[in-house]
Design an enzyme around this catalytic site. Structure first.
Site, mmCIF file in Angstrom:
data_model
loop_
_atom_site.group_PDB
_atom_site.id
_atom_site.type_symbol
_atom_site.label_atom_id
_atom_site.label_comp_id
_atom_site.label_asym_id
_atom_site.label_seq_id
_atom_site.Cartn_x
_atom_site.Cartn_y
_atom_site.Cartn_z
ATOM 1 N N HIS A 162 1.030 -1.546 -0.156
ATOM 2 C CA HIS A 162 0.135 -0.135 -0.370
ATOM 3 C C HIS A 162 1.360 1.166 0.262
ATOM 4 O O HIS A 162 1.530 1.614 0.823
ATOM 5 C CB HIS A 162 -0.415 -0.235 0.890
ATOM 6 C CG HIS A 162 -1.238 -1.352 0.848
ATOM 7 N ND1 HIS A 162 -2.353 -1.545 2.265
ATOM 8 C CD2 HIS A 162 -2.089 -1.449 0.205
ATOM 9 C CE1 HIS A 162 -3.482 -2.547 2.407
ATOM 10 N NE2 HIS A 162 -3.926 -2.384 0.874
ATOM 11 N N ARG A 197 -3.714 4.659 -1.673
ATOM 12 C CA ARG A 197 -2.939 3.330 -1.267
ATOM 13 C C ARG A 197 -2.665 2.130 -2.313
ATOM 14 O O ARG A 197 -2.320 1.062 -1.908
ATOM 15 C CB ARG A 197 -4.256 2.628 -0.582
ATOM 16 C CG ARG A 197 -4.356 1.391 -0.114
ATOM 17 C CD ARG A 197 -5.696 1.085 0.772
ATOM 18 N NE ARG A 197 -6.106 -0.055 1.172
ATOM 19 C CZ ARG A 197 -5.767 -0.925 2.908
ATOM 20 N NH1 ARG A 197 -5.763 -0.194 2.951
ATOM 21 N NH2 ARG A 197 -6.516 -2.360 2.298
ATOM 22 N N GLU A 245 0.771 -5.557 11.210
ATOM 23 C CA GLU A 245 0.792 -3.299 10.856
ATOM 24 C C GLU A 245 2.081 -2.886 12.245
ATOM 25 O O GLU A 245 1.946 -2.829 13.349
ATOM 26 C CB GLU A 245 -0.716 -3.180 11.553
ATOM 27 C CG GLU A 245 -2.099 -4.239 10.340
ATOM 28 C CD GLU A 245 -2.213 -3.457 9.180
ATOM 29 O OE1 GLU A 245 -1.655 -2.218 9.011
ATOM 30 O OE2 GLU A 245 -2.459 -4.189 8.297
ATOM 31 N N GLU A 295 1.792 3.680 3.083
ATOM 32 C CA GLU A 295 2.051 3.295 4.446
ATOM 33 C C GLU A 295 3.690 3.117 4.211
ATOM 34 O O GLU A 295 4.615 1.865 4.454
ATOM 35 C CB GLU A 295 1.469 2.028 4.338
ATOM 36 C CG GLU A 295 -0.043 1.812 4.519
ATOM 37 C CD GLU A 295 -0.714 0.374 4.445
ATOM 38 O OE1 GLU A 295 0.173 -0.552 4.817
ATOM 39 O OE2 GLU A 295 -1.712 0.647 4.207
HETATM 40 ZN ZN ZN Z 1 -1.527 -1.848 4.101
#
Ligand code: ZN
Length: 462
Positions: A202, A260, A414, A205
């Protein structure tokens, strides 16, 4: 009663759509302008079941321009980024559904400005420090894609006995995709158990790619000093793809900080661009349970942020990565994919609440990794499968790694934070995030080594 109210609300929203201040959300701005986020707010909502359903529906009203940020924690809370013109509508909805909320970020643009200023300040310091400007410090600032590749090439040039840079394909916009392989040659066998780490699926990020670079840096710089790192370079081959989605990553640097998806175009008559690369892998692609509340599982709408693509592996980026891993699938013992944010150590499966048969081993290693991560700076990661602690996600890379490439340990991490800065994590957190994730990665790698050795499974073929 409530449901009929819900229906009425959505109908009125539909009618309202044309009169809102915001034009239909366009994914392509059509010129060279940089998208601004003045007065955009991020709200943390605790919507309850009905509120969640309504919020989920709201995402599909593109005219409202709502963007789901952090990973929604089941029915408990979700972070949404709301343009100023839509804030009154959203606040009314939340109040009417008795959904408590708080403002996490008052003005998204001010965070973006601050992040850019800090990144640029590093540039200035670097210029002063090195007259020729050749040294790139990966732990101080977020790098552009070209800088990342230059740095990888530099590593390969400086350490030819340890590192090899492999071009595995090209993105939709023809940026080369580069994998760095690290490891010490081992006598008597060209094949070693291997570890795969990727990030940047993405675009927005940014902390993911910088964390991959930090791990590469540690493996290289510590292998002559730290016996454990030397051992890990002896026993494993390490494969790193720091940016899976280079087009999206670059777009998030130059045009839209919160981009994204990929940048592919499939529909001549649509302004909506890009596919969610982490819904595009060829395992349970597009298969969401009927009771999934969130369109985030996987969307067939090209205008949504979770658009799955016209077919599995439609994206040049996911296809190239999938092919590279699949050809070496017998070697890989660990698959890691870095995302942000929410501080979660996610285990299989993403697409269903069922657990894989070896879930005890998978959970045990994940908990160990999260414990080791916490040791460095006290950062807490929650451990579990997306379907159990978040929402279902179909076609994600780590499910494909487990389900198709048959890599026993496949995780999505994450990274920081839990919402104070969200995607716009200040550059001064690059180093601590790198340190804590590196602490976890080397610990779980060592544990996997013992498991592989005990299984007397040290001879590999491809
Ligand atoms: Zn992601």
């Amino acid at each position: 009663m409530l449901l009929s109210w819900h229906h009425t609300f959505l109908v009125s929203l539909l009618l309202l759509g044309s009169s809102l201040a915001y034009p239909l959300e366009e994914n392509d701005q059509g010129d060279d302008t940089v998208k601004r986020f003045d007065e955009y707010q991020v709200l943390r909502v605790s919507p309850g079941k009905l509120g969640m359903k309504v919020l989920s529906d709201l995402e599909q009203y593109h005219s409202l321009g709502i963007d789901f940020w952090g990973e929604p924690l089941g029915n408990k809370s979700v972070d949404i980024c709301v343009p100023p013109g839509s804030i009154p509508v959203v606040e009314k909805l939340l109040n009417d559904t008795s959904s408590p909320y708080e403002v996490l970020i008052q003005n998204v643009q001010s965070l973006i400005d601050r992040e850019a200023a800090e990144n640029d300040a590093v540039d200035d310091r670097k210029r002063r420090a090195t007259a020729d400007g050749s040294r790139v410090n990966t732990a101080d600032k977020y790098l552009r894609y070209g800088e990342i590749n230059d740095w990888l090439q530099n590593v390969a040039n400086l350490y030819p006995h340890l590192a090899k840079l492999i071009t595995i394909g090209a993105s939709y916009e023809l940026r080369p995709m580069k994998v760095l392989k690290l490891g010490k040659p081992k006598a008597h066998t060209p094949y070693k158990p291997s570890i795969w780490i990727d990030a940047g699926i993405h675009g927005r990020e940014w902390i993911g790619p910088s964390t991959v670079l930090y791990i590469i840096h540690q493996l290289i710089s510590e292998q002559s000093r730290d016996p454990m790192v030397s051992f890990l370079m002896d026993e494993f081959d390490w494969y790193f793809l720091p940016v899976v989605n280079p087009d999206g990553y670059e777009y998030s640097h130059t045009r839209d900080r919160l981009w994204r998806k990929t940048r592919s175009r499939y529909y001549r008559n649509s302004n909506c661009i890009g596919v969610d690369a982490n819904r595009n892998f060829d395992f349970s692609w597009g298969k969401c349970a009927d009771d999934t509340l969130f369109s985030r599982c996987s969307s067939t709408d090209p205008c949504e942020n979770t658009y799955q693509g016209p077919h599995a592996f439609s994206e040049a980026e996911t296809k190239a990565m999938g092919k590279f891993i699949y050809l070496r699938r017998n070697l890989f013992k660990l698959y890691l994919s870095f995302h942000s944010y929410s501080q979660l150590w996610l285990t299989n499966w993403g697409h269903t609440q069922d657990s894989p048969p070896d879930s005890n081993d998978i959970m045990s290693l994940a908990r160990y990794g999260a414990d080791m991560l916490k040791k460095k700076h006290g950062t807490t990661f929650k451990v579990g499968s997306p379907a159990s602690i978040l929402y279902s996600a179909a076609g994600a890379s780590f499910d494909w790694a487990k389900g198709v490439a048959k890599i026993k340990y496949a995780y999505t991490l994450e990274l920081r934070d839990t919402g104070r800065f969200g995607f716009i994590l200040p550059p001064n957190q690059i180093l601590p995030v790198g340190e804590e994730v590196w602490g976890a990665v080397k610990s779980i790698a060592a544990r996997i080594y013992h498991e592989v050795r005990d299984a007397k499974d040290m001879f590999y073929t491809v």
